[in-house]
Design an enzyme around this catalytic site. Structure first.
Site, short mmCIF file in Angstrom:
data_model
loop_
_atom_site.label_atom_id
_atom_site.label_comp_id
_atom_site.label_asym_id
_atom_site.label_seq_id
_atom_site.Cartn_x
_atom_site.Cartn_y
_atom_site.Cartn_z
N GLU A 289 -16.73 -23.59 -2.24
CA GLU A 289 -16.29 -24.33 -1.05
C GLU A 289 -17.16 -25.54 -0.77
O GLU A 289 -16.72 -26.50 -0.17
CB GLU A 289 -16.30 -23.42 0.19
CG GLU A 289 -14.99 -22.68 0.37
CD GLU A 289 -14.86 -21.99 1.73
OE1 GLU A 289 -13.91 -21.23 1.86
OE2 GLU A 289 -15.69 -22.19 2.63
N HIS A 310 -16.83 -6.58 -22.86
CA HIS A 310 -15.72 -5.97 -23.57
C HIS A 310 -14.38 -6.48 -23.07
O HIS A 310 -13.34 -5.89 -23.34
CB HIS A 310 -15.82 -4.44 -23.46
CG HIS A 310 -17.10 -3.92 -24.07
ND1 HIS A 310 -17.16 -3.38 -25.33
CD2 HIS A 310 -18.37 -3.95 -23.61
CE1 HIS A 310 -18.43 -3.06 -25.61
NE2 HIS A 310 -19.18 -3.40 -24.58
N LYS A 424 -2.90 -22.47 5.00
CA LYS A 424 -2.67 -21.91 6.33
C LYS A 424 -1.49 -22.61 7.00
O LYS A 424 -0.63 -21.97 7.61
CB LYS A 424 -3.91 -22.10 7.22
CG LYS A 424 -5.13 -21.34 6.76
CD LYS A 424 -6.25 -21.51 7.78
CE LYS A 424 -7.58 -21.07 7.22
NZ LYS A 424 -8.72 -21.47 8.03
O1 PA5 Z 1 -17.31 -21.17 4.93
C1 PA5 Z 1 -16.42 -21.19 5.76
O2 PA5 Z 1 -16.49 -21.84 6.81
C2 PA5 Z 1 -15.15 -20.36 5.58
O3 PA5 Z 1 -15.05 -19.79 4.34
C3 PA5 Z 1 -15.08 -19.27 6.63
O4 PA5 Z 1 -16.18 -18.43 6.52
C4 PA5 Z 1 -13.80 -18.45 6.52
O5 PA5 Z 1 -12.68 -19.27 6.43
C5 PA5 Z 1 -13.65 -17.55 7.75
O6 PA5 Z 1 -13.57 -18.32 8.89
P1 PA5 Z 1 -13.82 -17.74 10.33
O7 PA5 Z 1 -15.20 -17.19 10.38
O8 PA5 Z 1 -13.62 -18.90 11.24
O9 PA5 Z 1 -12.80 -16.66 10.56
#
Ligand code: PA5
Length: 447
Positions: A289, A310, A424
């Site tokens: 990310e 394997h 989303k």
């Molecule tokens: O790193 C990030 O910001 C995202 O991966 C969030 O952790 C993930 O989308 C979960 O979001 P939230 O904590 O708002 O539910």
């Protein structure tokens, strides 16, 4: 603490002369930019000094909440996704007994995870299992509006209240969320749940050393003070002003960027210890990310070895040469098991008699690294002295600061994740969420 060791020799041998040297100054400058908050994403740098800002009072408060949950529950479900669960799961699985849930006697509640998928079978099976459990819930969401988590929490809250009564539910449901915004905050305040705040300037994937990770880890019975202590030590060891050659994080960031520049587009994290599976899952989110944007970024993948030798071993040894490998190794296992004698010796393994199983594993690791290097796969090795809370705290912070520096070297903002929104929007449109109807019509015609 015996520190973490980073060995990049078997990666640097693949690089052209001066490739890492050329990045040294830039890496030091990137670290300085994090410190001075002059880099892109500078409103999300709260993680940088998080370890040294966790006071004994903060730890004591989290431990007290954990104790309540331990006393009142045999099972605690963590509802969260991405950065809101992976760090906790990584530490809990790394420190835990591989067969914990099958043991008759447990010292702490079983910690289960939900809200990280929308699979009906998973949720139906979980709610069914919980029917006979004295369960509690930790609802973790920074935004407080994530669909996966909200859906799971809605089911769990209702079930917990029905099974345990509203008053007990109030004591065994804890929220970790934003200070003001989001449904999780509104519900927590309305119901009077104990709650913790995820600081505005700490992004989800950098939040494991906040109550997001610390509370579930403490509930599972692990030493969060030691975890933070390890992270603090790594914070000092990688502080701004540390020379390139003395900072593991700067070298890791520079070497992986130099490899990327020479066509190594995929980094495979390999462990020889299945308990590290979720450490790799956490690391994949952290780096994936943070770096995968603007058409750039090393693709973070992972394998559990020797298991996957394997299945994926052939590809790694012999497939397209666009990969490099980062092995996370543990110097000393927590348990001791010796290879037994067998009178018949049908498998021909009596030559191993009396040796530790770990010695065999270490030779498998060395043999694999050598084979992969011979096959053209650059190899980085990160060694933890032990698989304990202190080492994991250090490893977490090492990867976080390495990630910040690496993303800046790559030329992206490591602290945003604009790409996560696309699915989303489509999902809401396809489900007919009010306000999204028109997009839904268009999307339905497309596939
Ligand atoms: O790193 C990030 O910001 C995202 O991966 C969030 O952790 C993930 O989308 C979960 O979001 P939230 O904590 O708002 O539910």
């Amino acid at each position: 603490m015996n520190s973490i060791i980073l060995d990049t020799t078997a990666a640097e041998q693949f690089l052209s002369a001066g490739a890492v040297d050329a990045l040294k100054e830039k890496a030091v400058a990137a670290r300085a930019a994090l410190e001075a908050a002059t880099c892109p994403g500078n409103d999300f740098l709260g993680w940088l000094h998080l370890p040294t800002s966790v006071t004994p009072d903060i730890i004591a408060d989290i431990q007290a909440t954990a104790k309540t949950l331990q006393e009142e529950c045999d099972t605690v479900v963590v509802a969260g996704i991405g950065g809101s669960y992976l760090g906790a799961r990584a530490v809990i699985e790394a420190l835990g007994d591989s067969f914990a849930w099958l043991r008759d006697k447990r010292d702490a509640p079983t910690v289960l995870f939900a809200g990280n998928n929308i699979a009906e079978d998973y949720l139906a099976e979980l709610t069914d299992l919980l029917r006979t459990r004295r369960f509690g819930v930790i609802n973790i969401s920074k935004s407080g509006t994530t669909t996966e988590t909200a859906l799971a929490f809605r089911l769990l809250k209702k079930q917990c209240e029905e099974q345990r009564g509203k008053d007990t539910a109030r004591r065994v449901i804890v929220a970790v969320t934003d200070a003001k915004r989001g449904a999780a905050r509104v519900t927590a305040d309305k119901e009077g749940y104990k709650s913790y705040v995820i600081p505005d300037n700490v992004g989800g994937r950098f939040s494991v050393l906040t109550p997001v990770g610390l509370l579930p880890i403490a509930v599972a019975g692990y030493d969060i003070a030691a975890l933070i202590d390890g992270a603090q030590q790594m914070e000092r060891a990688t502080a701004d002003g540390t020379a390139f050659d003395d900072s593991l994080a700067l070298r890791y960031a520079a070497v992986r960027n130099a490899l990327y520049a020479q066509g190594k587009k995929i980094e495979i994290m390999a462990n020889f210890q299945p308990k590290l599976h979720y450490v790799a899952e956490w690391w994949k989110q952290l780096y994936g990310e943070s770096e995968g944007k603007q058409g750039k970024g090393i693709f973070p993948a992972s394998v559990d070895l020797t298991t996957d030798l394997h299945s994926m071993g052939q590809w790694i040894q012999d497939g397209e040469r666009t990969i490099f490998e980062t092995v996370v190794s543990v110097a000393e296992p927590e348990k001791t098991l010796l290879f037994p004698h067998d009178d018949e010796n049908l498998d021909g393994l009596n030559f191993l008699e009396g040796r530790r199983v770990d010695q065999v594993n270490k030779m498998a690791e060395l043999g694999t690294r050598l084979a992969h290097v011979d096959g053209g796969v650059p190899n980085i090795r990160i060694t933890l002295p032990r698989l304990d809370a202190r080492s994991l705290g250090a490893l977490i912070y090492f990867f976080e600061v390495g990630c910040g520096v690496s993303g800046l070297l790559l030329g992206v903002n490591p602290f945003d994740q604009p790409g996560v929104e696309a699915y989303k929007k489509n999902m809401f449109a396809l489900l007919g969420k009010p306000g999204y109807e028109a997009e839904g019509e268009t999307l339905r015609k497309r596939l």
